[in-house]
Design an enzyme around this catalytic site. Sequence first.
Site, PDB file in Angstrom:
ATOM      1  N   VAL A 212       0.863  -1.174   0.000  1.00 22.64           N
ATOM      2  CA  VAL A 212       0.000   0.000   0.000  1.00 22.64           C
ATOM      3  C   VAL A 212       0.899   1.222   0.000  1.00 22.64           C
ATOM      4  O   VAL A 212       2.056   1.163   0.430  1.00 22.64           O
ATOM      5  CB  VAL A 212      -0.976   0.035   1.206  1.00 22.64           C
ATOM      6  CG1 VAL A 212      -2.039  -1.039   1.065  1.00 22.64           C
ATOM      7  CG2 VAL A 212      -0.245  -0.096   2.513  1.00 22.64           C
ATOM      8  N   SER A 213       0.361   2.336  -0.486  1.00 27.02           N
ATOM      9  CA  SER A 213       1.189   3.518  -0.694  1.00 27.02           C
ATOM     10  C   SER A 213       1.409   4.362   0.548  1.00 27.02           C
ATOM     11  O   SER A 213       2.425   5.028   0.673  1.00 27.02           O
ATOM     12  CB  SER A 213       0.563   4.403  -1.779  1.00 27.02           C
ATOM     13  OG  SER A 213       0.488   3.683  -2.977  1.00 27.02           O
ATOM     14  N   THR A 214       0.454   4.386   1.454  1.00 24.51           N
ATOM     15  CA  THR A 214       0.595   5.250   2.625  1.00 24.51           C
ATOM     16  C   THR A 214       0.386   4.457   3.903  1.00 24.51           C
ATOM     17  O   THR A 214      -0.227   3.392   3.904  1.00 24.51           O
ATOM     18  CB  THR A 214      -0.422   6.413   2.587  1.00 24.51           C
ATOM     19  OG1 THR A 214      -1.731   5.860   2.586  1.00 24.51           O
ATOM     20  CG2 THR A 214      -0.223   7.284   1.364  1.00 24.51           C
TER      21      THR A 214
ATOM     22  N   GLN B 128      -3.202   3.373   4.966  1.00 24.71           N
ATOM     23  CA  GLN B 128      -3.918   2.357   4.196  1.00 24.71           C
ATOM     24  C   GLN B 128      -3.640   0.988   4.827  1.00 24.71           C
ATOM     25  O   GLN B 128      -2.673   0.827   5.569  1.00 24.71           O
ATOM     26  CB  GLN B 128      -3.470   2.371   2.736  1.00 24.71           C
ATOM     27  CG  GLN B 128      -3.918   3.601   1.976  1.00 24.71           C
ATOM     28  CD  GLN B 128      -3.413   3.593   0.539  1.00 24.71           C
ATOM     29  OE1 GLN B 128      -2.336   3.086   0.262  1.00 24.71           O
ATOM     30  NE2 GLN B 128      -4.195   4.162  -0.351  1.00 24.71           N
TER      31      GLN B 128
END
Length: 181
Positions: free
Chosen positions: A9-11, A14
């Site tokens: 996941v990017s952040t 998340q």
Amino acid sequence: MAILGYARVSTLDQHLTGQIEALTEAGATTIFKEKVSGARADRPQLTKLVASLKAGDVVLVTKLDRLGRSTRELLDLIERIGQAGAAFRSLGDPLWDTSSSQGRLLSTLLAAIAEFERDLIRERTSDGRRRAQAKGIKFGRKPKLSDYQRAEALKRRGAGETLAEIAKSYAVDVSMISRLR
């Protein structure tokens, strides 16, 4: 033969839960998890996954965008997986299964298209650079010292002033003054 999952996941806010569940249901025995932007080149868990591959292994992701941030990077990663003797599968993109003939064909075609696109970009960039240079546009950084300042700094060096004093007066590094000719 092992099925190795990769979830990303990017952040930090998340969650990996949905990806982990899908990968586990699909038979992944080991799942490499990361909370890092796909735009970052350094993804330690992905590096560990690729380094741990053995012939016959399968790398599994829930969607293609979890693995690579661009077509070129994705194809490079799939090629590295193949060189290790492993296969690649994406649960959300059924055509991406390099253990099948269709999956290998698709990745070969996309690699050829990506290479063609890269060549076109290189040609356009080169042509644009040549046109700009013909118009007198200079590339690179602007000089920190003007021609007058460079000549003056050389005179000061010749007069015995230290490099550090000269550099300080122009707010530049000593190495810049030492390289003047």
